[in-house]
Motif scaffolding. Sequence first.
Motif, PDB file in Angstrom:
ATOM      1  N   LEU A   7      -1.001 -39.156  23.363  1.00 49.05           N
ATOM      2  CA  LEU A   7      -1.927 -40.095  22.745  1.00 49.05           C
ATOM      3  C   LEU A   7      -3.118 -39.356  22.120  1.00 49.05           C
ATOM      4  O   LEU A   7      -3.575 -39.707  21.027  1.00 49.05           O
ATOM      5  CB  LEU A   7      -2.400 -41.134  23.761  1.00 49.05           C
ATOM      6  N   ALA A  10      -1.908 -37.840  18.937  1.00 45.24           N
ATOM      7  CA  ALA A  10      -1.780 -38.899  17.931  1.00 45.24           C
ATOM      8  C   ALA A  10      -3.141 -39.245  17.346  1.00 45.24           C
ATOM      9  O   ALA A  10      -3.276 -39.421  16.125  1.00 45.24           O
ATOM     10  CB  ALA A  10      -1.140 -40.144  18.552  1.00 45.24           C
ATOM     11  N   THR A  11      -4.147 -39.317  18.193  1.00 44.39           N
ATOM     12  CA  THR A  11      -5.490 -39.652  17.738  1.00 44.39           C
ATOM     13  C   THR A  11      -6.055 -38.572  16.825  1.00 44.39           C
ATOM     14  O   THR A  11      -6.601 -38.863  15.759  1.00 44.39           O
ATOM     15  CB  THR A  11      -6.416 -39.881  18.937  1.00 44.39           C
ATOM     16  N   GLU A  14      -4.321 -38.684  13.486  1.00 44.79           N
ATOM     17  CA  GLU A  14      -4.769 -39.853  12.725  1.00 44.79           C
ATOM     18  C   GLU A  14      -6.153 -39.618  12.143  1.00 44.79           C
ATOM     19  O   GLU A  14      -6.435 -40.007  11.000  1.00 44.79           O
ATOM     20  CB  GLU A  14      -4.761 -41.086  13.635  1.00 44.79           C
ATOM     21  N   ALA A  43       0.860 -38.538  13.688  1.00 47.02           N
ATOM     22  CA  ALA A  43       0.162 -39.509  14.525  1.00 47.02           C
ATOM     23  C   ALA A  43       1.118 -40.570  15.071  1.00 47.02           C
ATOM     24  O   ALA A  43       1.124 -40.865  16.272  1.00 47.02           O
ATOM     25  CB  ALA A  43      -0.961 -40.171  13.726  1.00 47.02           C
ATOM     26  N   LEU A  47       2.177 -41.159  18.883  1.00 45.09           N
ATOM     27  CA  LEU A  47       1.878 -42.485  19.426  1.00 45.09           C
ATOM     28  C   LEU A  47       3.136 -43.102  20.009  1.00 45.09           C
ATOM     29  O   LEU A  47       3.115 -43.681  21.096  1.00 45.09           O
ATOM     30  CB  LEU A  47       1.282 -43.383  18.348  1.00 45.09           C
ATOM     31  N   SER A  50       3.831 -41.593  23.352  1.00 46.56           N
ATOM     32  CA  SER A  50       2.911 -42.052  24.402  1.00 46.56           C
ATOM     33  C   SER A  50       3.307 -43.430  24.924  1.00 46.56           C
ATOM     34  O   SER A  50       3.070 -43.755  26.090  1.00 46.56           O
ATOM     35  CB  SER A  50       1.470 -42.074  23.888  1.00 46.56           C
ATOM     36  N   TYR A  60      -2.922 -48.586  22.012  1.00 41.91           N
ATOM     37  CA  TYR A  60      -3.497 -48.904  20.707  1.00 41.91           C
ATOM     38  C   TYR A  60      -5.014 -49.027  20.789  1.00 41.91           C
ATOM     39  O   TYR A  60      -5.732 -48.575  19.888  1.00 41.91           O
ATOM     40  CB  TYR A  60      -2.873 -50.169  20.125  1.00 41.91           C
ATOM     41  N   TRP A  63      -6.312 -45.436  21.065  1.00 40.83           N
ATOM     42  CA  TRP A  63      -6.060 -44.741  19.790  1.00 40.83           C
ATOM     43  C   TRP A  63      -7.017 -45.230  18.706  1.00 40.83           C
ATOM     44  O   TRP A  63      -7.682 -44.448  18.040  1.00 40.83           O
ATOM     45  CB  TRP A  63      -4.602 -44.982  19.398  1.00 40.83           C
TER      46      TRP A  63
END
Length: 110
Positions: A7, A10-11, A14, A43, A47, A50, A60, A63
Amino acid sequence: MKYWLFLALATVAEVFATSALKASDGFTRLGPTLVVVIGYAIAFYFLSLSLKQIPLGIAYAVWAGLGIVLIAVIGWWLYDQKLDPAAMLGIALILAGVMVINLFSRSSGH
């Protein structure tokens, strides 16, 4: 714990992709446009990984919340975008919400 790392990755991806949106100048500049496309692909990939352990709503919220805070800081730092007291309070509340989820919620999949 590895799902929280997914996660986090991914963040970060992003945030890089979103930051490059401004530099892409409406997708007219190739380099930043490639950063946007590749960043969002990374990302969403992380995500999705995760989500094997972390509930969708929690993942979500974390994130998006961290992304909002980091993008606001990057906008202020790189692009000299001003944050008034109301914006700073709102960002602080978002960050507080993410912290509450991670520290106190039993829904977060820890």
